[in-house]
Each structure stands twice: as C-alpha cells, then as structure tokens.
Scaffold this active site. Structure first.
Site, PDB file in Angstrom:
ATOM      1  N   GLY A  29      62.869 115.561  65.755  1.00  0.00           N
ATOM      2  CA  GLY A  29      61.675 115.541  66.587  1.00  0.00           C
ATOM      3  C   GLY A  29      62.023 115.770  68.055  1.00  0.00           C
ATOM      4  O   GLY A  29      63.031 115.261  68.541  1.00  0.00           O
ATOM      5  N   ARG A  90      63.913 120.748  61.319  1.00  0.00           N
ATOM      6  CA  ARG A  90      64.633 119.916  60.363  1.00  0.00           C
ATOM      7  C   ARG A  90      65.164 120.828  59.260  1.00  0.00           C
ATOM      8  O   ARG A  90      64.438 121.673  58.752  1.00  0.00           O
ATOM      9  CB  ARG A  90      63.708 118.837  59.792  1.00  0.00           C
ATOM     10  CG  ARG A  90      63.069 117.966  60.882  1.00  0.00           C
ATOM     11  CD  ARG A  90      62.240 116.846  60.290  1.00  0.00           C
ATOM     12  NE  ARG A  90      61.432 116.186  61.295  1.00  0.00           N
ATOM     13  CZ  ARG A  90      61.867 115.218  62.103  1.00  0.00           C
ATOM     14  NH1 ARG A  90      63.127 114.815  62.003  1.00  0.00           N
ATOM     15  NH2 ARG A  90      61.063 114.664  62.997  1.00  0.00           N
ATOM     16  N   ASP A 121      68.726 109.853  64.619  1.00  0.00           N
ATOM     17  CA  ASP A 121      69.509 109.344  63.493  1.00  0.00           C
ATOM     18  C   ASP A 121      69.927 110.439  62.516  1.00  0.00           C
ATOM     19  O   ASP A 121      71.112 110.600  62.208  1.00  0.00           O
ATOM     20  CB  ASP A 121      68.678 108.271  62.770  1.00  0.00           C
ATOM     21  CG  ASP A 121      69.366 107.723  61.540  1.00  0.00           C
ATOM     22  OD1 ASP A 121      70.026 106.685  61.666  1.00  0.00           O
ATOM     23  OD2 ASP A 121      69.235 108.335  60.461  1.00  0.00           O
ATOM     24  N   THR A 144      65.243 110.702  71.247  1.00  0.00           N
ATOM     25  CA  THR A 144      64.156 110.336  70.336  1.00  0.00           C
ATOM     26  C   THR A 144      63.236 109.351  71.039  1.00  0.00           C
ATOM     27  O   THR A 144      63.705 108.405  71.686  1.00  0.00           O
ATOM     28  CB  THR A 144      64.677 109.705  69.035  1.00  0.00           C
ATOM     29  OG1 THR A 144      63.582 109.123  68.311  1.00  0.00           O
ATOM     30  CG2 THR A 144      65.718 108.639  69.290  1.00  0.00           C
ATOM     31  N   ASP A 146      61.458 107.168  69.706  1.00  0.00           N
ATOM     32  CA  ASP A 146      61.395 105.885  68.989  1.00  0.00           C
ATOM     33  C   ASP A 146      62.346 104.835  69.558  1.00  0.00           C
ATOM     34  O   ASP A 146      62.171 103.642  69.299  1.00  0.00           O
ATOM     35  CB  ASP A 146      61.703 106.081  67.502  1.00  0.00           C
ATOM     36  CG  ASP A 146      60.589 106.781  66.760  1.00  0.00           C
ATOM     37  OD1 ASP A 146      59.431 106.674  67.212  1.00  0.00           O
ATOM     38  OD2 ASP A 146      60.861 107.444  65.743  1.00  0.00           O
ATOM     39  N   ASP A 148      65.258 104.009  68.644  1.00  0.00           N
ATOM     40  CA  ASP A 148      65.788 103.213  67.540  1.00  0.00           C
ATOM     41  C   ASP A 148      67.267 103.453  67.259  1.00  0.00           C
ATOM     42  O   ASP A 148      67.802 102.973  66.259  1.00  0.00           O
ATOM     43  CB  ASP A 148      64.976 103.476  66.267  1.00  0.00           C
ATOM     44  CG  ASP A 148      64.992 104.951  65.854  1.00  0.00           C
ATOM     45  OD1 ASP A 148      65.439 105.804  66.646  1.00  0.00           O
ATOM     46  OD2 ASP A 148      64.537 105.251  64.733  1.00  0.00           O
ATOM     47  N   ARG A 190      57.217 104.878  62.859  1.00  0.00           N
ATOM     48  CA  ARG A 190      57.165 104.596  61.415  1.00  0.00           C
ATOM     49  C   ARG A 190      58.051 103.417  61.043  1.00  0.00           C
ATOM     50  O   ARG A 190      57.710 102.610  60.193  1.00  0.00           O
ATOM     51  CB  ARG A 190      57.570 105.839  60.609  1.00  0.00           C
ATOM     52  CG  ARG A 190      56.521 106.936  60.583  1.00  0.00           C
ATOM     53  CD  ARG A 190      56.841 107.970  59.530  1.00  0.00           C
ATOM     54  NE  ARG A 190      58.142 108.602  59.755  1.00  0.00           N
ATOM     55  CZ  ARG A 190      58.329 109.669  60.498  1.00  0.00           C
ATOM     56  NH1 ARG A 190      57.308 110.245  61.094  1.00  0.00           N
ATOM     57  NH2 ARG A 190      59.531 110.185  60.665  1.00  0.00           N
TER      58      ARG A 190
END
Length: 338
Positions: A29, A90, A121, A144, A146, A148, A190
C-alpha cells in the site's frame, strides 16, 4: 562547503565501498512520504558516487524488468507529493520460487548490488526471503500508514494519515454539533488500531474501537447516555475497520439508544495527500540511512526510529510481531472522554 571540498568528499566516499549500483522499489500500500524516501535514496546514493536503478510497480516490476536509471532530475519536485512515483503493486508471483528466480535474473542483468525496499510487513518478508535465497543485500524502509511495523516508533505516512483523520473529525464535529447527532467515523486499520487511537485522542472522540482490544458496545452506549444526561447532544466515535464495521456499529447504537447516528467511512482518502513535515523529514532520514547500510555491508536490516534517533533492526525481526498499541494512551483517551 566549497565545490572543491564537496568533490573531494564524493571521491573519498566512493572509494570506501564496493557497492557501485543499487536499486529502489516501493511495494504494498502507498503512504504519504514514500516520494521523499525515494528522493533521499537517489540523492544520497549519487552523492556517494553510486548509480541508482528505479524499479516500477514493486516486485512485479522486479520480475518484469520494468526498471531504469534514476538521476537527480528523476526526483526533483517530489518531496511534497503523496503516493509514489515508482508506483506500487502487490505481487503473488514474487511469493513463488519461480518468480524470485526471474527477479534474480534481472539483478544479474542490471548489475544490481543492493536493494532498498520501501514498504510494510509483506514487502519486508519478500525482501528477507530474496536475500536468504540469493544473498542480495537489502535495506528496508518502513512505509505504511498503519504504523504496525515492529522495530520503529513510526513508519512513513502514519503522521499524515492521522492528520487527515483529525481534519475529518474536526469537520464532522461541526455538523454533529449543529444537528445534535452521534457520528461514527470508520478509519483504516484491519489489524492495527494506531490510526484510530492516535486520531481519536487528538480529535477528542468520545469512544475509540480498535482491533487489539475487546470492544464492548454496551460501554459505548453507557458513555453516550452519561453525556446525554449532562446535556451533551453530539458525540464522535472512531472505529478501526478491523474492530468492527462502522455501519454495523451505527445500526446497533441506534437500536440500543434511539439516538440518531450517521456513519462516515474515510477509506483510501487516508492514504493520499501531501505528507506532513514530520513524514518528509522521517522519510529523508530513513532513505539516506538505507543507502549507508548498503554501502557498509549491513545486508539485511530495516531502518527504524526510536526515541527520535535512527536505529537499525534485523529485517527478519520486523515481522515476527507487530508494533504494539500504547495502552496508557488508550487509557488516557478514555479518561479524557468522560
């Protein structure tokens, strides 16, 4: 620094490394600040006398040889732009040994001696496997929204995404106040509640639902009731997409409280936009450090930031766990929203 001194530095640094040509790609992303990272990689490499190959569309372009040389002009006027000039995609094919073998053929064909991977990731997993199989030095740059990725306090794009959500909260609150309604705002995440928690705290949300914790709809209703009893006629509830559907939460709240609810799903709006100054600086520092890693033979690491300082983390360790939610921050958000 004089021009003569600058030339001396470039020539000196070129002699300190066996690396002559590196490549850079963006994968997964997109996130605001990726262009700033690309710019830093290209200009830092050129400063040290290296050649840079830009790979289009992530690992798909790596396999398809969709790549070419980059120079100073290639990255001019991009630091302020969202998205990625190298595009991103991707690649299921890269997950196969056959796909990675094709990519390695292009490593040999283009004489690539090191690879900078800007992504999250999944991108780092691919880079790690490729290094294990073919030994190509790789340097990861966390990009990213996120936030994360383990091993770094912040990833590129997170700050911009949070500011986008906070701006949306500010605007929605105006309407919520005018119409005396409860608004549910669904944000990305998510598996990660970092955006929801950080933006919710900054935006003064009454409730924040994240996937890392059990979310009790009864507690949300009780908080709405308490606010209603003391004359509060509007509320903002932030829901990370991995915690629940904003539409479902809105329906349940209406059924349980009778209060009129409206739902806004921000979606991919959070990915775009001009990166904040924080993200531009973070991306510039990380991109430049990734080049230094490859030049020094630091073959399989990610650039991170901890306590404001740039750090190096083993690439394999970055996807063994997730960047954990700050529970103290979550508690504070709950206290301040009473």
């Amino acid at each position: 620094m004089s021009l003569k001194k600058l030339v001396d530095v470039v020539e000196y640094d070129r002699g300190c490394s066996n690396v002559q040509r590196i490549a850079v790609l963006t994968s997964g992303g997109d996130s605001p600040g990726m262009n700033a990272a690309i710019r830093a990689v290209v200009r830092k490499a050129i400063f040290h006398g290296l050649e840079v190959i830009g790979i289009q569309r992530g690992y798909s372009g790596f396999i398809d040889a969709d790549m070419g040389p980059m120079n100073l002009s290639s990255v001019a006027d991009i630091i302020h732009r969202g998205g990625t000039i190298l595009r991103t995609a991707r690649s299921e094919e890269f997950k196969t040994p056959q796909g990675r073998a094709k990519a390695h053929e292009n490593v040999l064909r283009f004489g690539i001696q090191g690879l900078v991977v800007i992504g999250g990731d999944g991108s780092f997993r691919g880079a790690n496997v490729f290094h294990e199989e073919y030994g190509l030095p790789v340097a990861g740059v966390p990009g990213t929204i996120d936030n994360d990725i383990a091993g770094t306090d912040y990833s590129i794009g997170f700050d911009t995404a949070v500011n986008t959500v906070v701006e949306a909260i500010n605007k929605i609150r105006d309407t919520a106040t005018s119409h005396e309604r409860t608004f549910i705002l669904e944000v990305m995440g998510r598996e990660s509640g970092h955006i929801a928690l950080t933006a919710g705290l900054a935006g003064g949300a009454e409730s924040i639902l994240i996937p890392e914790l059990d979310n009790n709809i009864n507690e949300v209703c009780e908080k709405l009731y308490r606010g209603y009893k003391r004359g509060k006629l509007h509320s903002i509830i932030i829901v990370a997409e991995g915690a629940a559907s904003g539409l479902e939460i809105g329906k349940k709240l209406h059924e349980m409280t009778g209060l009129e609810t409206k739902v806004t799903i921000l979606g991919h709006l959070q990915r775009g936009g001009t990166p904040t100054a924080f993200d531009r600086i973070l991306a510039s520092r990380m991109g430049a450090t990734a080049v230094e890693m490859l030049m020094s033979g630091n073959a399989k690491h990610m650039v991170g930031i901890a306590g404001g300082k740039i750090v190096s983390e083993s690439l394999a360790d970055t996807f063994k766990c997730k960047n954990a939610i700050d529970l103290e921050l979550y508690k504070l958000a709950g206290i301040l929203s009473i």
